[in-house]
Every structure is written in structure tokens, then in C-alpha cells.
Design a protein around this motif. Structure first.
Motif, PDB file in Angstrom:
ATOM      1  N   HIS A  19       0.852  -1.178   0.000  1.00 49.40           N
ATOM      2  CA  HIS A  19       0.000   0.000   0.000  1.00 49.40           C
ATOM      3  C   HIS A  19       0.885   1.224   0.000  1.00 49.40           C
ATOM      4  O   HIS A  19       2.022   1.183   0.460  1.00 49.40           O
ATOM      5  CB  HIS A  19      -0.879   0.021   1.253  1.00 49.40           C
ATOM      6  CG  HIS A  19      -1.895  -1.060   1.270  1.00 49.40           C
ATOM      7  ND1 HIS A  19      -3.024  -1.026   0.502  1.00 49.40           N
ATOM      8  CD2 HIS A  19      -1.955  -2.226   1.965  1.00 49.40           C
ATOM      9  CE1 HIS A  19      -3.743  -2.098   0.728  1.00 49.40           C
ATOM     10  NE2 HIS A  19      -3.115  -2.849   1.606  1.00 49.40           N
ATOM     11  N   ARG A  20       0.343   2.332  -0.497  1.00 51.29           N
ATOM     12  CA  ARG A  20       1.101   3.573  -0.466  1.00 51.29           C
ATOM     13  C   ARG A  20       1.418   3.928   0.972  1.00 51.29           C
ATOM     14  O   ARG A  20       0.555   3.881   1.850  1.00 51.29           O
ATOM     15  CB  ARG A  20       0.254   4.705  -1.066  1.00 51.29           C
ATOM     16  CG  ARG A  20       0.325   4.833  -2.522  1.00 51.29           C
ATOM     17  CD  ARG A  20      -0.337   6.110  -3.050  1.00 51.29           C
ATOM     18  NE  ARG A  20      -0.523   7.146  -2.078  1.00 51.29           N
ATOM     19  CZ  ARG A  20      -1.710   7.695  -1.795  1.00 51.29           C
ATOM     20  NH1 ARG A  20      -2.796   7.284  -2.390  1.00 51.29           N
ATOM     21  NH2 ARG A  20      -1.808   8.659  -0.918  1.00 51.29           N
ATOM     22  N   ALA A  21       2.638   4.280   1.222  1.00 46.61           N
ATOM     23  CA  ALA A  21       3.041   4.667   2.571  1.00 46.61           C
ATOM     24  C   ALA A  21       2.350   5.954   2.998  1.00 46.61           C
ATOM     25  O   ALA A  21       2.092   6.165   4.173  1.00 46.61           O
ATOM     26  CB  ALA A  21       4.558   4.837   2.628  1.00 46.61           C
ATOM     27  N   ASP A  22       2.020   6.807   2.024  1.00 43.82           N
ATOM     28  CA  ASP A  22       1.390   8.077   2.358  1.00 43.82           C
ATOM     29  C   ASP A  22      -0.115   8.069   2.093  1.00 43.82           C
ATOM     30  O   ASP A  22      -0.743   9.112   1.991  1.00 43.82           O
ATOM     31  CB  ASP A  22       2.059   9.212   1.574  1.00 43.82           C
ATOM     32  CG  ASP A  22       1.851   9.078   0.066  1.00 43.82           C
ATOM     33  OD1 ASP A  22       1.564   7.962  -0.409  1.00 43.82           O
ATOM     34  OD2 ASP A  22       1.983  10.087  -0.643  1.00 43.82           O
ATOM     35  N   ALA A  23      -0.721   6.882   2.007  1.00 48.30           N
ATOM     36  CA  ALA A  23      -2.168   6.791   1.775  1.00 48.30           C
ATOM     37  C   ALA A  23      -2.919   7.450   2.922  1.00 48.30           C
ATOM     38  O   ALA A  23      -2.496   7.406   4.075  1.00 48.30           O
ATOM     39  CB  ALA A  23      -2.586   5.328   1.634  1.00 48.30           C
ATOM     40  N   THR A  24      -4.049   8.056   2.591  1.00 51.80           N
ATOM     41  CA  THR A  24      -4.874   8.729   3.590  1.00 51.80           C
ATOM     42  C   THR A  24      -6.103   7.879   3.875  1.00 51.80           C
ATOM     43  O   THR A  24      -6.723   7.345   2.954  1.00 51.80           O
ATOM     44  CB  THR A  24      -5.311  10.112   3.068  1.00 51.80           C
ATOM     45  OG1 THR A  24      -4.137  10.883   2.790  1.00 51.80           O
ATOM     46  CG2 THR A  24      -6.167  10.838   4.085  1.00 51.80           C
ATOM     47  N   ALA A  25      -6.457   7.770   5.148  1.00 54.07           N
ATOM     48  CA  ALA A  25      -7.696   7.104   5.543  1.00 54.07           C
ATOM     49  C   ALA A  25      -8.709   8.194   5.873  1.00 54.07           C
ATOM     50  O   ALA A  25      -8.485   9.016   6.763  1.00 54.07           O
ATOM     51  CB  ALA A  25      -7.461   6.194   6.745  1.00 54.07           C
ATOM     52  N   LEU A  55      -6.834   9.930  -3.747  1.00 56.63           N
ATOM     53  CA  LEU A  55      -5.832   9.358  -4.638  1.00 56.63           C
ATOM     54  C   LEU A  55      -5.927   7.835  -4.609  1.00 56.63           C
ATOM     55  O   LEU A  55      -6.387   7.249  -3.615  1.00 56.63           O
ATOM     56  CB  LEU A  55      -4.426   9.771  -4.211  1.00 56.63           C
ATOM     57  CG  LEU A  55      -4.121  11.265  -4.216  1.00 56.63           C
ATOM     58  CD1 LEU A  55      -2.740  11.524  -3.630  1.00 56.63           C
ATOM     59  CD2 LEU A  55      -4.210  11.821  -5.628  1.00 56.63           C
ATOM     60  N   VAL A  56      -5.473   7.201  -5.674  1.00 51.13           N
ATOM     61  CA  VAL A  56      -5.410   5.746  -5.701  1.00 51.13           C
ATOM     62  C   VAL A  56      -4.608   5.278  -4.486  1.00 51.13           C
ATOM     63  O   VAL A  56      -3.541   5.811  -4.194  1.00 51.13           O
ATOM     64  CB  VAL A  56      -4.771   5.247  -7.013  1.00 51.13           C
ATOM     65  CG1 VAL A  56      -4.521   3.747  -6.965  1.00 51.13           C
ATOM     66  CG2 VAL A  56      -5.636   5.614  -8.199  1.00 51.13           C
ATOM     67  N   GLY A  57      -5.153   4.323  -3.757  1.00 50.69           N
ATOM     68  CA  GLY A  57      -4.507   3.791  -2.560  1.00 50.69           C
ATOM     69  C   GLY A  57      -5.088   4.343  -1.274  1.00 50.69           C
ATOM     70  O   GLY A  57      -4.888   3.767  -0.197  1.00 50.69           O
ATOM     71  N   ASP A  58      -5.817   5.471  -1.351  1.00 46.62           N
ATOM     72  CA  ASP A  58      -6.473   6.008  -0.157  1.00 46.62           C
ATOM     73  C   ASP A  58      -7.581   5.054   0.288  1.00 46.62           C
ATOM     74  O   ASP A  58      -8.027   4.187  -0.469  1.00 46.62           O
ATOM     75  CB  ASP A  58      -7.059   7.394  -0.431  1.00 46.62           C
ATOM     76  CG  ASP A  58      -5.996   8.484  -0.507  1.00 46.62           C
ATOM     77  OD1 ASP A  58      -4.856   8.246  -0.088  1.00 46.62           O
ATOM     78  OD2 ASP A  58      -6.332   9.584  -1.003  1.00 46.62           O
ATOM     79  N   ILE A  59      -8.036   5.245   1.512  1.00 51.22           N
ATOM     80  CA  ILE A  59      -9.060   4.379   2.102  1.00 51.22           C
ATOM     81  C   ILE A  59     -10.199   5.249   2.607  1.00 51.22           C
ATOM     82  O   ILE A  59      -9.959   6.285   3.227  1.00 51.22           O
ATOM     83  CB  ILE A  59      -8.462   3.559   3.264  1.00 51.22           C
ATOM     84  CG1 ILE A  59      -7.430   2.586   2.718  1.00 51.22           C
ATOM     85  CG2 ILE A  59      -9.554   2.836   4.046  1.00 51.22           C
ATOM     86  CD1 ILE A  59      -6.590   1.910   3.778  1.00 51.22           C
ATOM     87  N   VAL A  98     -12.795   0.657   2.612  1.00 50.80           N
ATOM     88  CA  VAL A  98     -12.741   0.367   1.185  1.00 50.80           C
ATOM     89  C   VAL A  98     -11.525   1.082   0.625  1.00 50.80           C
ATOM     90  O   VAL A  98     -11.407   2.311   0.743  1.00 50.80           O
ATOM     91  CB  VAL A  98     -14.021   0.837   0.452  1.00 50.80           C
ATOM     92  CG1 VAL A  98     -13.908   0.578  -1.047  1.00 50.80           C
ATOM     93  CG2 VAL A  98     -15.260   0.152   1.031  1.00 50.80           C
ATOM     94  N   GLU A  99     -10.617   0.311   0.029  1.00 46.24           N
ATOM     95  CA  GLU A  99      -9.449   0.917  -0.605  1.00 46.24           C
ATOM     96  C   GLU A  99      -9.847   1.407  -1.992  1.00 46.24           C
ATOM     97  O   GLU A  99     -10.475   0.677  -2.768  1.00 46.24           O
ATOM     98  CB  GLU A  99      -8.296  -0.071  -0.734  1.00 46.24           C
ATOM     99  CG  GLU A  99      -7.081   0.574  -1.374  1.00 46.24           C
ATOM    100  CD  GLU A  99      -5.889  -0.354  -1.515  1.00 46.24           C
ATOM    101  OE1 GLU A  99      -4.873   0.102  -2.060  1.00 46.24           O
ATOM    102  OE2 GLU A  99      -5.975  -1.519  -1.099  1.00 46.24           O
ATOM    103  N   LEU A 100      -9.501   2.633  -2.286  1.00 46.90           N
ATOM    104  CA  LEU A 100      -9.761   3.226  -3.592  1.00 46.90           C
ATOM    105  C   LEU A 100      -8.622   2.788  -4.499  1.00 46.90           C
ATOM    106  O   LEU A 100      -7.567   3.423  -4.544  1.00 46.90           O
ATOM    107  CB  LEU A 100      -9.876   4.747  -3.459  1.00 46.90           C
ATOM    108  CG  LEU A 100     -10.924   5.207  -2.434  1.00 46.90           C
ATOM    109  CD1 LEU A 100     -10.852   6.716  -2.224  1.00 46.90           C
ATOM    110  CD2 LEU A 100     -12.310   4.757  -2.843  1.00 46.90           C
ATOM    111  N   ASP A 101      -8.816   1.687  -5.188  1.00 47.09           N
ATOM    112  CA  ASP A 101      -7.719   0.996  -5.864  1.00 47.09           C
ATOM    113  C   ASP A 101      -7.549   1.324  -7.345  1.00 47.09           C
ATOM    114  O   ASP A 101      -6.756   0.686  -8.027  1.00 47.09           O
ATOM    115  CB  ASP A 101      -7.882  -0.512  -5.693  1.00 47.09           C
ATOM    116  CG  ASP A 101      -9.189  -1.039  -6.264  1.00 47.09           C
ATOM    117  OD1 ASP A 101      -9.998  -0.239  -6.765  1.00 47.09           O
ATOM    118  OD2 ASP A 101      -9.401  -2.267  -6.197  1.00 47.09           O
TER     119      ASP A 101
END
Length: 166
Positions: A19-25, A55-59, A98-101
Motif C-alpha cells: 500500500h502507499r506509505a502516504d495513503a490517507t484514511a 488518490l489511488v490507494g487512499d481508504i 474500502v481501498e480506492l484501488d
């Protein structure tokens, strides 16, 4: 050469699984969570979504009463018609992520009869890719020397340990 191809495939697979290390939940609905909005706030969730950049990878995280609610990902047509008969994804555990993939629009509705019609629905536009995960460090090479088969094999064997160890 086959070892280089194997290493490239292994690195691509490891990148896809990370997963992106900087993903936002994002907490849908803030403190209130995923609830039927008051009649005066029928567009509550879409207003909230329009103020955020996904962004792709956010949750997106949905908190709700599992006895009286659910969350579904549906097609645009099912979203527009508040139709919950053929969801792409369904959850009713009260604590759904839900991951925005992928880039594009995700359509969310409540699966409980009447909730979507009363405003418990949301369209989230996801843009581009986030920052890619960092590449694993490569072993030092003497200048001018090509990587040896042993070095490639060592990296290929250590990579899953490095990736899974974090």
C-alpha cells in the motif's frame, strides 16, 4: 538474463502488494459516521467528498450501526436509481474500509431500504496515482561490474523478508 527478468517480476509483484506509505484514511461522516442524514442535509456526503482529494490507494472508512445499516459499492446507474440489488461490494459489519484501488468514480450507497433515497449515498472521484512505494535498496556493486547471479538471487530471496518484515 533470466535472473534479471525474475528479479524485475518479483519487484513488480512486491510493489503491487504494498500500500502507499502516504495513503490517507478518510472517515466518512466524521464523528457522526455513515448515517441517514437529516432531510435538510440530503447531499451531506457528496458535499464532504467534493471537499477532499482522493488518490489511488487512499481508504474510505465507514463507521455505522451494523444492526441498522450497511455500505455498498454500486454502478453509477444503481447509484442514480438507489438500486441495491447487485452490489459490486457489500459490507454490514459496522466498521468497513474500502481501498480506492483505481482512478475514476466510486459510488457508495446504504443497502438498507429507503436510506439511499433519503441521502445516504456518496460518489467519490479518485484521481491519479499517489506516490509510488519506495524501491528496495540495491546491493552495492563495484564500479563497472555487472551484478552476479548470486547477488540477484540474494536480493530476490531477501526481498519478501524485507517487505513482509515491515
Amino acid at each position: 538474463m533470466a535472473n534479471l527478468v525474475s528479479l524485475a517480476l518479483l519487484l513488480a509483484l512486491a510493489g503491487a502488494l504494498c500500500h502507499r506509505a502516504d495513503a490517507t484514511a478518510f472517515e466518512v461522516g466524521g464523528e457522526d459516521g455513515w448515517v441517514v442524514p437529516p432531510a435538510s442535509e440530503g447531499g451531506r456526503y457528496n458535499q464532504w467528498a467534493s471537499k477532499n482529494r482522493f488518490l489511488v490507494g487512499d481508504i474510505v472508512h465507514f463507521k455505522y450501526d451494523k444492526e441498522d445499516n450497511s455500505v455498498m459499492v454500486v454502478t453509477e446507474d444503481d447509484y442514480n436509481n438507489c438500486r441495491a440489488t447487485h452490489p459490486i461490494f457489500f459490507s454490514n459489519n459496522g466498521d468497513t474500509e474500502v481501498e480506492l484501488d483505481r482512478p475514476g468514480v466510486f459510488h457508495f450507497i446504504s443497502g438498507v431500504e429507503g436510506h439511499c433515497e433519503r441521502g445516504q449515498r456518496m460518489a467519490v472521484k479518485v484521481v491519479g496515482q499517489g506516490a509510488p512505494p519506495p524501491a528496495p535498496p540495491s546491493p552495492p556493486q563495484p564500479s563497472g561490474a555487472a551484478p552476479s547471479t548470486r547477488a540477484i538471487a540474494a536480493v530476490a530471496m531477501a526481498l519478501p523478508v524485507i517487505v513482509l518484515g515491515f
